[in-house]
Design a protein around this motif. Structure first.
Motif, PDB file in Angstrom:
ATOM      1  N   ALA A 101       0.825  -1.206   0.000  1.00 39.84           N
ATOM      2  CA  ALA A 101       0.000   0.000   0.000  1.00 39.84           C
ATOM      3  C   ALA A 101       0.861   1.259   0.000  1.00 39.84           C
ATOM      4  CB  ALA A 101      -0.924  -0.003   1.211  1.00 39.84           C
ATOM      5  N   LEU A 102       1.915   1.265   0.794  1.00 40.06           N
ATOM      6  CA  LEU A 102       2.791   2.437   0.875  1.00 40.06           C
ATOM      7  C   LEU A 102       3.629   2.590  -0.392  1.00 40.06           C
ATOM      8  CD1 LEU A 102       3.960   2.123   4.589  1.00 40.06           C
ATOM      9  CD2 LEU A 102       2.171   3.598   3.657  1.00 40.06           C
ATOM     10  N   ARG A 103       4.121   1.478  -0.911  1.00 38.30           N
ATOM     11  CA  ARG A 103       4.954   1.515  -2.112  1.00 38.30           C
ATOM     12  C   ARG A 103       4.167   2.057  -3.309  1.00 38.30           C
ATOM     13  NH1 ARG A 103       6.639  -3.121  -1.465  1.00 38.30           N
ATOM     14  NH2 ARG A 103       5.191  -4.291  -2.757  1.00 38.30           N
ATOM     15  N   LEU A 104       2.933   1.603  -3.451  1.00 38.24           N
ATOM     16  CA  LEU A 104       2.114   2.012  -4.593  1.00 38.24           C
ATOM     17  C   LEU A 104       1.422   3.348  -4.369  1.00 38.24           C
ATOM     18  CD1 LEU A 104       0.571  -1.453  -5.470  1.00 38.24           C
ATOM     19  CD2 LEU A 104       2.336  -0.226  -6.734  1.00 38.24           C
ATOM     20  N   GLY A 105       1.451   3.833  -3.124  1.00 43.57           N
ATOM     21  CA  GLY A 105       0.776   5.093  -2.822  1.00 43.57           C
ATOM     22  C   GLY A 105       1.703   6.275  -2.685  1.00 43.57           C
ATOM     23  N   ARG A 106       2.987   6.060  -2.958  1.00 46.44           N
ATOM     24  CA  ARG A 106       3.942   7.167  -2.814  1.00 46.44           C
ATOM     25  C   ARG A 106       3.524   8.374  -3.653  1.00 46.44           C
ATOM     26  NH1 ARG A 106       8.538   3.164  -2.404  1.00 46.44           N
ATOM     27  NH2 ARG A 106       8.456   3.043  -4.673  1.00 46.44           N
ATOM     28  N   GLY A 107       3.638   9.550  -3.046  1.00 45.80           N
ATOM     29  CA  GLY A 107       3.267  10.776  -3.737  1.00 45.80           C
ATOM     30  C   GLY A 107       1.882  11.270  -3.387  1.00 45.80           C
ATOM     31  N   GLY A 108       1.173  10.532  -2.552  1.00 44.86           N
ATOM     32  CA  GLY A 108      -0.164  10.936  -2.130  1.00 44.86           C
ATOM     33  C   GLY A 108      -0.509  10.290  -0.810  1.00 44.86           C
ATOM     34  N   PRO A 109      -1.623  10.680  -0.205  1.00 44.30           N
ATOM     35  CA  PRO A 109      -1.995  10.118   1.086  1.00 44.30           C
ATOM     36  C   PRO A 109      -2.398   8.650   0.992  1.00 44.30           C
ATOM     37  CG  PRO A 109      -3.720  11.547   0.265  1.00 44.30           C
ATOM     38  CD  PRO A 109      -2.570  11.706  -0.666  1.00 44.30           C
ATOM     39  N   VAL A 110      -2.020   7.877   1.986  1.00 47.64           N
ATOM     40  CA  VAL A 110      -2.406   6.471   2.098  1.00 47.64           C
ATOM     41  C   VAL A 110      -3.073   6.279   3.455  1.00 47.64           C
ATOM     42  CG1 VAL A 110      -1.580   4.094   2.304  1.00 47.64           C
ATOM     43  CG2 VAL A 110      -0.616   5.608   0.558  1.00 47.64           C
ATOM     44  N   LEU A 111      -4.246   5.680   3.444  1.00 51.17           N
ATOM     45  CA  LEU A 111      -5.029   5.443   4.655  1.00 51.17           C
ATOM     46  C   LEU A 111      -4.919   3.978   5.064  1.00 51.17           C
ATOM     47  CD1 LEU A 111      -7.185   6.098   6.817  1.00 51.17           C
ATOM     48  CD2 LEU A 111      -8.930   5.865   5.009  1.00 51.17           C
ATOM     49  N   ARG A 131       4.224   2.667  15.204  1.00 44.99           N
ATOM     50  CA  ARG A 131       5.654   2.418  15.006  1.00 44.99           C
ATOM     51  C   ARG A 131       5.882   1.325  13.964  1.00 44.99           C
ATOM     52  NH1 ARG A 131       6.871   2.367  21.477  1.00 44.99           N
ATOM     53  NH2 ARG A 131       7.055   4.635  21.783  1.00 44.99           N
ATOM     54  N   PHE A 132       5.040   0.318  13.996  1.00 41.38           N
ATOM     55  CA  PHE A 132       5.121  -0.791  13.046  1.00 41.38           C
ATOM     56  C   PHE A 132       4.955  -0.280  11.619  1.00 41.38           C
ATOM     57  CE2 PHE A 132       2.251  -3.962  10.866  1.00 41.38           C
ATOM     58  CZ  PHE A 132       3.216  -4.911  10.587  1.00 41.38           C
ATOM     59  N   VAL A 133       3.923   0.531  11.396  1.00 42.90           N
ATOM     60  CA  VAL A 133       3.673   1.065  10.051  1.00 42.90           C
ATOM     61  C   VAL A 133       4.770   2.043   9.651  1.00 42.90           C
ATOM     62  CG1 VAL A 133       2.073   2.403   8.629  1.00 42.90           C
ATOM     63  CG2 VAL A 133       1.185   0.710  10.240  1.00 42.90           C
ATOM     64  N   GLU A 134       5.201   2.891  10.561  1.00 42.51           N
ATOM     65  CA  GLU A 134       6.245   3.856  10.227  1.00 42.51           C
ATOM     66  C   GLU A 134       7.570   3.162   9.919  1.00 42.51           C
ATOM     67  OE1 GLU A 134       6.187   6.589  13.508  1.00 42.51           O
ATOM     68  OE2 GLU A 134       4.711   7.893  12.518  1.00 42.51           O
ATOM     69  N   GLY A 135       7.816   2.028  10.561  1.00 41.04           N
ATOM     70  CA  GLY A 135       9.012   1.264  10.240  1.00 41.04           C
ATOM     71  C   GLY A 135       8.977   0.745   8.813  1.00 41.04           C
ATOM     72  N   ILE A 136       7.817   0.271   8.380  1.00 40.42           N
ATOM     73  CA  ILE A 136       7.663  -0.190   6.995  1.00 40.42           C
ATOM     74  C   ILE A 136       7.788   0.997   6.042  1.00 40.42           C
ATOM     75  CG2 ILE A 136       6.083  -1.297   5.353  1.00 40.42           C
ATOM     76  CD1 ILE A 136       4.893  -2.796   7.784  1.00 40.42           C
ATOM     77  N   ALA A 137       7.217   2.140   6.431  1.00 43.78           N
ATOM     78  CA  ALA A 137       7.308   3.340   5.599  1.00 43.78           C
ATOM     79  C   ALA A 137       8.762   3.743   5.370  1.00 43.78           C
ATOM     80  CB  ALA A 137       6.532   4.488   6.246  1.00 43.78           C
ATOM     81  N   ALA A 138       9.584   3.619   6.411  1.00 49.00           N
ATOM     82  CA  ALA A 138      11.000   3.977   6.277  1.00 49.00           C
ATOM     83  C   ALA A 138      11.686   3.087   5.249  1.00 49.00           C
ATOM     84  CB  ALA A 138      11.691   3.872   7.632  1.00 49.00           C
ATOM     85  N   VAL A 139      11.375   1.807   5.273  1.00 51.56           N
ATOM     86  CA  VAL A 139      11.976   0.868   4.315  1.00 51.56           C
ATOM     87  C   VAL A 139      11.518   1.180   2.898  1.00 51.56           C
ATOM     88  CG1 VAL A 139      12.074  -1.558   3.619  1.00 51.56           C
ATOM     89  CG2 VAL A 139      12.245  -0.949   6.036  1.00 51.56           C
ATOM     90  N   GLU A 140      10.246   1.542   2.749  1.00 51.02           N
ATOM     91  CA  GLU A 140       9.669   1.789   1.430  1.00 51.02           C
ATOM     92  C   GLU A 140       9.922   3.202   0.914  1.00 51.02           C
ATOM     93  OE1 GLU A 140       8.415  -0.422  -0.531  1.00 51.02           O
ATOM     94  OE2 GLU A 140       8.515  -2.048   0.937  1.00 51.02           O
ATOM     95  N   GLY A 141      10.534   4.049   1.738  1.00 48.07           N
ATOM     96  CA  GLY A 141      10.773   5.421   1.310  1.00 48.07           C
ATOM     97  C   GLY A 141       9.503   6.235   1.209  1.00 48.07           C
ATOM     98  N   PHE A 142       8.538   5.942   2.078  1.00 42.48           N
ATOM     99  CA  PHE A 142       7.252   6.642   2.057  1.00 42.48           C
ATOM    100  C   PHE A 142       7.286   7.793   3.056  1.00 42.48           C
ATOM    101  CE2 PHE A 142       2.884   7.393   3.385  1.00 42.48           C
ATOM    102  CZ  PHE A 142       2.206   7.430   2.181  1.00 42.48           C
TER     103      PHE A 142
END
Length: 413
Positions: A32-42, A66-77
């Motif tokens: 979800a984060l990888r494909l949503g880069r550049g816009g809001p993801v819910l 923290r769990f989601v933000e950790g994934i966001a860091a890996v995905e560059g979101f």
């Protein structure tokens, strides 16, 4: 602080719709984060999944963030574009207790969600507690929702979603043929009851941040079938939004709808599209397919399904009351039901180990196209990735996320 994209959505300033990703699986969230880069993801968590006592994931709202933000860091979101939501926040996890005891626990849960920075809160107090009827009058539901909103306001302003006319969580327990669409008058009454309850609680300004109303547009899935969206049947409900300025409808159980149906839902005002089981259903399909491919390549039997069967039989609490029928019918549903209650097991150690083992069996080798076509044909036909195990697994989940993104933006796939 309320995320501005939510307010813009309700006012028609942002876009036509937004998917709501309801999952705690790391690969789903990553997609979800990888494909949503550049816009809001819910991304949303439910009251049973995540709460101040850990829920079935073992995570508090702060842990989940923290769990989601950790994934966001890996995905560059960019986490500035991350919207976290709490779904069905109310007394449901504790409805076996008295109403006062359950509501006290619900208040603690809402406080934890708001303090952790969840900016979309679905208030759901529709269920009866010990000694009460199963469903409560609208006035009682609204009064309890306002009580929870007051707690949320004390810990950080949020955008609220109200209303509870939704399908059974996780899908129906039987074959479904037709559904009653929410009566427009009932929808309007729900809004007015909540408006009055918020005002009585001194929360008139907070009600201005009520952005959505949960209704039943006539979509649902059972264990083995899906009820597709029929725009003509929801026409009156859709038209009723004109009398509810600043609100959109939130549609639950939109899983397994066609892209055309999802686009129609968004066009008709059902701007928040909840999806959950379909994402992990796609994950399970891919893992089982990869396991069969590995068996073909190394001459050893597949292992993932057997491991999941053993795990679910040893710990039946997540599926037993949802899958009726004979032993054979239950076995099939454990693995292939649209309600996908197997999703509750993927983060348990035996399941996680089985999933990782098949990825290790295949490694980074290029899988013959003919085997991919045989076992993961839908993913391969769309040309979404290179034929490696990890690539195919991510693509299987990603194709569902991408479908929702296209539908929410009104694009034709």
């Amino acid at each position: 602080m309320t995320h501005p994209a939510l307010l813009d959505l309700a006012q028609g300033r942002y876009r036509r719709g937004i998917p709501s990703i309801c999952s705690a699986h790391p690969r789903v969230i990553a997609a979800a984060l990888r494909l949503g880069r550049g816009g809001p993801v819910l991304i949303e968590a439910t009251c049973n999944q995540v709460n101040q006592e850990g829920g079935y994931t073992g995570m508090t709202p702060t842990d989940f963030r923290r769990f989601v933000e950790g994934i966001a860091a890996v995905e560059g979101f960019d986490t500035a574009d991350l919207i976290l939501g709490g779904d069905h926040l109310g007394p449901n996890p504790w409805k076996h207790l008295s109403a006062e005891a359950a509501m006290a626990r619900a208040e603690a849960m809402v406080a934890a969600y708001a303090a952790a920075g969840f900016t979309k809160i679905h208030l759901d107090c529709s269920m009866g507690c010990a000694g009460e009827p199963e469903a409560l009058p609208d006035e009682v539901t609204a009064t309890r929702a306002a009580r929870l909103a007051k707690v949320a306001e004390a810990h950080g302003a949020a955008a609220y979603v109200i209303g509870t006319e939704v399908p059974i969580p996780g899908g129906a327990l039987h074959h479904v043929d037709t559904l009653a669409v929410t009566d427009p008058k009932a929808a309007a009454q729900t809004v007015e009851d909540h408006r009055a309850a918020f005002a009585k609680a001194g929360l008139a300004s907070a009600f201005d941040r009520v952005i959505g109303l949960v209704v039943q547009p006539g979509v649902e899935f059972g264990n083995s079938n899906v009820i597709p969206y029929a725009p003509d049947k929801a026409r009156a409900l859709s038209e009723s939004l004109k009398a509810l300025p600043g609100l959109v409808f939130e549609a639950h159980s939109t899983d397994y709808q066609s892209e055309e149906a999802l686009r129609a839902l968004v066009t008709d005002g059902f701007a928040i599209l909840k999806v959950g089981p379909w994402l992990t259903f796609a994950l399970r399909e891919a893992l089982y397919g990869l396991d069969l491919i590995a068996a073909e390549l190394d001459g050893q039997p597949p292992r993932v399904q057997a491991a999941m069967e053993a795990l679910m039989l040893s710990d039946p609490k997540h599926w037993a009351k949802y899958y009726p029928g004979s032993a054979q019918e239950q076995r099939l549903m454990r693995h292939y039901s649209y309600s996908d209650r197997i999703r509750y097991y993927w983060t348990q150690a035996p399941a996680a180990q089985a999933a990782e083992a098949v990825l290790q069996r295949l490694g980074e080798r290029i899988i013959p196209e003919t085997l991919v076509s045989q076992h993961l044909g839908a993913v391969w036909a769309e040309g979404l990735c290179a034929p490696t195990a990890s690539g195919l697994l991510d693509a299987a989940v990603g194709r569902v996320v991408a479908l929702y993104n296209r539908a929410a933006q009104g694009a034709v796939g």
